[in-house]
Structure formats: C-alpha cells, structure tokens
Design a protein around this motif. Structure first.
Motif, mmCIF file in Angstrom:
data_model
loop_
_atom_site.group_PDB
_atom_site.id
_atom_site.type_symbol
_atom_site.label_atom_id
_atom_site.label_comp_id
_atom_site.label_asym_id
_atom_site.label_seq_id
_atom_site.Cartn_x
_atom_site.Cartn_y
_atom_site.Cartn_z
ATOM 1 N N GLU A 70 -63.411 132.736 -58.871
ATOM 2 C CA GLU A 70 -62.489 132.983 -57.767
ATOM 3 C C GLU A 70 -63.228 133.186 -56.448
ATOM 4 O O GLU A 70 -62.608 133.225 -55.392
ATOM 5 C CB GLU A 70 -61.623 134.210 -58.072
ATOM 6 N N THR A 71 -64.550 133.338 -56.518
ATOM 7 C CA THR A 71 -65.349 133.541 -55.314
ATOM 8 C C THR A 71 -66.364 132.411 -55.173
ATOM 9 O O THR A 71 -67.028 132.041 -56.147
ATOM 10 C CB THR A 71 -66.091 134.891 -55.365
ATOM 11 N N HIS A 72 -66.460 131.878 -53.968
ATOM 12 C CA HIS A 72 -67.412 130.813 -53.681
ATOM 13 C C HIS A 72 -68.194 131.163 -52.422
ATOM 14 O O HIS A 72 -67.707 131.886 -51.548
ATOM 15 C CB HIS A 72 -66.684 129.475 -53.476
ATOM 16 N N ASP A 132 -62.935 133.917 -50.992
ATOM 17 C CA ASP A 132 -62.254 134.505 -52.149
ATOM 18 C C ASP A 132 -60.867 133.889 -52.273
ATOM 19 O O ASP A 132 -60.096 133.882 -51.307
ATOM 20 C CB ASP A 132 -62.129 136.022 -51.984
ATOM 21 N N THR A 133 -60.555 133.369 -53.457
ATOM 22 C CA THR A 133 -59.254 132.741 -53.688
ATOM 23 C C THR A 133 -58.425 133.583 -54.649
ATOM 24 O O THR A 133 -58.935 134.482 -55.316
ATOM 25 C CB THR A 133 -59.430 131.327 -54.263
ATOM 26 N N ASP A 134 -57.144 133.264 -54.727
ATOM 27 C CA ASP A 134 -56.199 134.016 -55.553
ATOM 28 C C ASP A 134 -55.594 133.071 -56.587
ATOM 29 O O ASP A 134 -54.942 132.087 -56.236
ATOM 30 C CB ASP A 134 -55.099 134.604 -54.662
ATOM 31 N N LYS A 156 -53.265 131.464 -50.909
ATOM 32 C CA LYS A 156 -53.810 132.727 -50.423
ATOM 33 C C LYS A 156 -55.320 132.746 -50.624
ATOM 34 O O LYS A 156 -55.815 132.531 -51.723
ATOM 35 C CB LYS A 156 -53.170 133.903 -51.165
ATOM 36 N N PHE A 157 -56.048 133.006 -49.573
ATOM 37 C CA PHE A 157 -57.500 133.050 -49.663
ATOM 38 C C PHE A 157 -58.034 133.899 -48.513
ATOM 39 O O PHE A 157 -57.358 134.120 -47.506
ATOM 40 C CB PHE A 157 -58.101 131.645 -49.597
ATOM 41 N N ASN A 158 -59.248 134.377 -48.682
ATOM 42 C CA ASN A 158 -59.930 135.129 -47.636
ATOM 43 C C ASN A 158 -61.342 134.585 -47.502
ATOM 44 O O ASN A 158 -61.985 134.244 -48.500
ATOM 45 C CB ASN A 158 -59.999 136.621 -47.986
#
Length: 580
Positions: free
Chosen positions: A430-432, A552-554, A560-562
């Motif tokens: 979920e994190t790149h 960061d993805t959901d 939704k992402f940050n």
C-alpha cells in the motif's frame, strides 16, 4: 508531369466499433478475416507512392523528418529565419495537446488502411479480392486499428509479441474455401508490423564512411538520429550488422514494463488535472514554484517516452523522435496511448483542456502562443478548408471507434478501480516510494536516459541494469541538435518531468519491513547514459532537480491516496530548490 492528389479529409461517419488488442487480432481465428484485411491493407499503404499523402511514408513524415509540408499545410515557420533550412514537425510534445494531436494521427492511418482493405473486399477473386463476400464485408465494417498494451500482464510476462518480429505473415488472397472450410489460396507477404523499408534517404549522413551509416560495417549508431539510406528498413536495438535484435528488444520491454510502465500508468489514472496528466513538459520555472503541484504523478506522455526507448534501443528508429513514426509499431504504441487517454477521460469525464501558453509550438503554431481545445490540430482536416481541433476529437465514438473496456457499463469509480487493480505494480503493498526528476529536455542535444540506483553509490554507466539496486529509468525523448525543430531551438530551457518507482528495488533489497522508513537523499544514485550506454556527467544533461516522494494508497478506496515529499536527492554541483 507532377501528379496532384486530393486533400486528405478525416471522415467521421462510421458506426463506432471497438479497437482490438493486437494479440487478439493476430491470433484469434474469430477475427481472421479482419486480420487478413488489416495486414493486406497496411502492406498496401506501405507500398504506395511516397509522394501520395495517403502513403505510409508521407503519414510517418508528419511527425518529424524529412521536415516537409504535409498535404499542402504550411504554417508560421519562417524559412528566412532558419539558418539550417529545416522544417519543424507538426506533432505536439510537451504541451496540453499531446494526447489530442496524436488521436487523429492514428485515425489517419486507420482510415488509409480501411480504404485499401475496402478495395480488396470489392475486388473479384481473379484479382485476389474477396468479391463482397459477407464475411469480409462484416470484417471491413469492424476493421479498426489495433493497440499494443505495453503495460499489460502479458507484456510483463512475455515482452514484445513474436508477430512483431516475423519476416512474413500468411493471409488468404480471396474468399474461396476448400472442403474443410479453409481458404483455398494463401500467400505469405512481408510483415507490415515488423519494419518499413525507406523509399528515400532519411536523415543526413555526417561523413563519408560514417559508422552511423547502415551501409558501413560494423554499424555503430550515432548518439543522435539514425541515418537511413533508401532501401534500408527500420530497426529495433540494431546489431553491428544492422539487424534488429529480437531477444534484446523483448528483454528491454519486460524490464521496463515492471520498473517503469506499470508503476507509472497506475498513477496516471489518479491524476485529475488535464495539464498534469497530458504531457511531460513545461517551460523553465526559475523559482521552482510548480514542484509541489506536480507531486508524485507521472504524465501519460512521460510513460509514453519510456516505451520509445524500450522498443527502439540504441540506434532504433522508434527511440528517436524525428524518425520514430517510420517504425510501424509506433502507431500501435500510440493507439494504446489513445486507449489510456480515453479510459482516463471516462474516469474524469468533467475534466478537459483549459487554455495555456506553456508550449514550445509546432510547425504551424508559434511557441508561447496560447493554445486550447479549439486550437487547430494541423495537418488533420475535417473538411478541405478546416482542421480538426481537440473538441472535435474529444468523443471517440464520434470518430467511429471505442475500446472494449469502455463498453462494460462501469461507473467512473468502478472503472478506476478496475484499472488500478489491473495495472497495480504490486498488489501486496500500500506504500510506494518514487524519485521525481526534472531535466532540461534539449540541453544535451540528443536523446539520453537517466538510470536510478538505490543504495549503490558507486553505480556507473557500466553497472548492470540487472542489479537488484537498479530501480528503473527515465528516458528523455529529445531531438538531436542537427535535427531539432525550430521551436526546440527557441526553447532550450524546456523542462520535462519523469518519475521512477523505487519500491521493486527496495523489495529486492529486503527494505520494506519498516513502514516508517525515511529515505535519505544520498541513498539514490543517478547515472546518465547515451543510447549506446556511454556515461554522461550529470552536469552536462541540464538536470534541474531530483526528489523522493512517499505514496500511500487505500485498498478500500482506489481514489484515496496521500503523498508527501521525503528528501532531495544529493547531486554534486546542483543546489536543491526550496519548497517553501
């Protein structure tokens, strides 16, 4: 006596039918009649008189060399203010019209192939035609140009499909069937997907005996655009004998698919701003005010650039902007780009082109002049006296085609989720992490690549890209100084943006167990190389900045992402811009 030709007008009167994946068209016998029409029609277009505006030679020349007006379309270019006596290309690169200009470009070739296929359907069997057989009439109605999905799981596993490299293809020459319901008359023809043989000299030979001349052995490509003599074919990853290296091409595609194509196209769907989505470049920004606005995103053009290098390699035609369109695979590549654009439009239906003056211009559009959705997409005509604009080509169904994914009845949210699931670079993460790179496109004066290594401070141009520390690369799809278009010369500070995903390399190095990992800039090493793999000092390429971002993805909400800025990459001799 000079032969005259009718002006080429793009028709928009066909019922929309889906464009097929080229793997389906070439291997599924449910589409065999359509396949025969496509291959024979494409071959016929390639064999036409090079002065004919519906010939492959003239269509390919729209994109760059030999810098001649297409179909009588002249522009703002001033021959009296051009010391090198060169024409610029018509194509839009590095501005908001990149996606919409290339849409009618593919459509033009599709129409010309259709017209040749129609002649075959209507010809009688004695002339190797299909005598209006209902099967072929239906196949003609359905005939559309195919796309090659270079980011698909199939490409990731197998690389370039084998039929792109076969010297010949087998087609049925008429509609007669034997007792087993198979065509009676087959023939092998030169494969129009493999290469195109130049009917004229293309480019300029630097010196007599120049090693970059395919007539010389060993053949060693120049760092700029390849010179191709009359009678020689386009090549991909050429050898010293000027032959395409099939295995090297496929391996290059597989590697780039995992490290560049899939990670970047995944992000492209998340962008909700046409300016950020549409192109890789903008003019120099001395105060670096645009840095945070572009964040972690890759544009559709930035991903597209990397495909050119992966397929062409050192000395390959498609890897060089001025001659790229002479390789037939160029159009299957751009058909897939158009497919991604159409999908993006369906996900973001209310987002469209807004006026913008950040453009390097084209042969018919002056640099720095505001462009918008009503700007003419020259040289593509909608009537003999009018040109198409982006509004005219916004709805692909009005152009007579669609893509199967768009016919499934998905909502915007469902389509986005489907695409993110299909192109996700790693479903379990979920994190790149990514490196964003900004570089002056025309500073060096010829195409080059920036390779990115993680935790390998001693990496050089000789470090293998098979190393677990190799994260990926950014390709700068620039013209050579000897063939730059007028507007490239006027805008030497044009900056292009690209991104490289670090996550796969970090996974190979077993660095993903700590989800709170902070990456220092000195853990990233950038290596610039020419197309033949020779190293270039970073201070020679016009590097503006390189920054690390975390994304960061959901899983529950695809949209939704940050993302956040993590660190600057430390580059000797280049100060880091302020983000304040």
């Amino acid at each position: 006596m000079v032969k005259t030709y009718k002006k080429v007008v793009l028709r928009r009167d066909r019922e929309p039918k889906p464009r097929l994946a080229v793997e389906v068209l070439m291997t599924d016998d449910d589409y065999k009649e359509q396949r025969y029409l496509f291959l024979r029609g494409f071959a016929a277009v390639q064999q036409k008189d090079p002065e004919d505006p519906t010939s492959f030679y003239r269509i390919a020349s729209i994109h760059g060399l030999p810098y001649e007006p297409y179909d009588g379309v002249t522009g703002t270019y001033n021959a009296d203010d051009n010391p090198n006596d060169q024409y610029g290309g018509y194509c839009h690169h590095g501005d908001i019209l990149f996606p919409t200009w290339h849409r009618p470009y593919v459509l033009l070739l599709e129409q010309c192939i259709y017209d040749e296929a129609k002649k075959l359907v209507e010809a009688d069997t004695k002339k190797d035609g299909y005598a209006n057989d209902p099967r072929y009439v239906k196949a003609l109605e359905d005939l559309r140009f195919p796309y090659w999905d270079w980011a698909s799981p199939s490409t990731l596993a197998h690389g370039l499909p084998a039929f792109f490299s076969q010297e010949t293809v087998r087609v049925a020459l008429n509609n007669e069937l034997d007792k087993n319901n198979k065509p009676k008359k087959y023939q092998k023809i030169p494969n129009p997907l493999r290469a195109y043989t130049l009917p004229k000299n293309l480019g300029t030979m630097s010196l007599v005996g120049d090693r970059g001349n395919p007539t010389q052995r060993p053949y060693v490509p120049n760092p700029g655009n390849p010179y191709t003599p009359e009678g020689y074919a386009t090549v991909r990853h050429p050898s010293e004998d000027y032959l395409s290296r099939v295995d090297k091409t496929s391996l290059s595609v597989i590697q780039q698919c995992s490290t560049v194509f899939r990670p970047n196209i995944y992000q492209v769907f998340l962008v909700d701003d046409w300016r950020k989505f549409s192109n890789h470049g903008w003019l120099e920004d001395p105060d670096h005010k645009l840095e945070n606005q572009y964040g972690h995103f890759a544009s559709i053009e930035a991903v597209h650039d990397s495909v050119h290098l992966a397929v062409g390699g050192d000395g390959g035609h498609i890897a060089n902007s001025d001659v790229a369109a002479f390789d037939p695979i160029f159009f299957l590549h751009h058909c897939n780009v158009d497919r991604f654009v159409a999908i993006w439009q369906a996900i973001h239906p209310d987002v469209w082109i807004e006026e913008n003056d950040q453009t390097i211009g084209t042969f018919t559009t002056s640099p720095g002049v505001s462009i918008n959705a009503e700007t003419n997409l020259t040289p593509f005509r909608k009537t003999e006296n009018e040109f198409l604009n982006s509004n005219d080509v916004r709805d692909i169904k009005k152009l007579g085609y669609t893509y199967s994914i768009l016919e499934k009845g998905y909502t915007c949210e469902e389509l986005l989720k489907s695409m993110l699931d299909y192109y996700h670079p790693n479903r379990y993460l979920e994190t790149h992490w990514q490196v964003q790179i900004r570089v002056k496109k025309h500073y060096l004066g010829y195409p080059f690549t920036i390779r990115v290594f993680f935790d390998h401070p001693k990496a050089t141009s000789s470090t293998s890209t098979s190393s677990p520390n190799y994260a990926g690369s950014m390709y700068v799809f620039a013209r050579g100084k000897n063939t730059q278009c007028e507007n490239c010369k006027r805008n030497p500070d044009m900056v292009v943006n690209g991104s490289v995903d670090l996550t796969l390399s970090m996974q190979r190095l077993d660095l993903l167990s700590n989800n709170e990992l902070e990456i220092e800039g000195n853990r990233i090493t950038l290596v610039a190389v020419t197309q033949d793999g020779a190293g270039i000092s970073l201070d020679e390429i016009g590097l503006v900045s390189a920054d690390i971002y975390r994304v960061d993805t959901d899983k529950e909400n695809a949209a939704k992402f940050n993302y956040k800025f993590v660190n600057h990459v430390e580059i000797p001799g280049i100060s880091s811009p302020s983000r304040s």
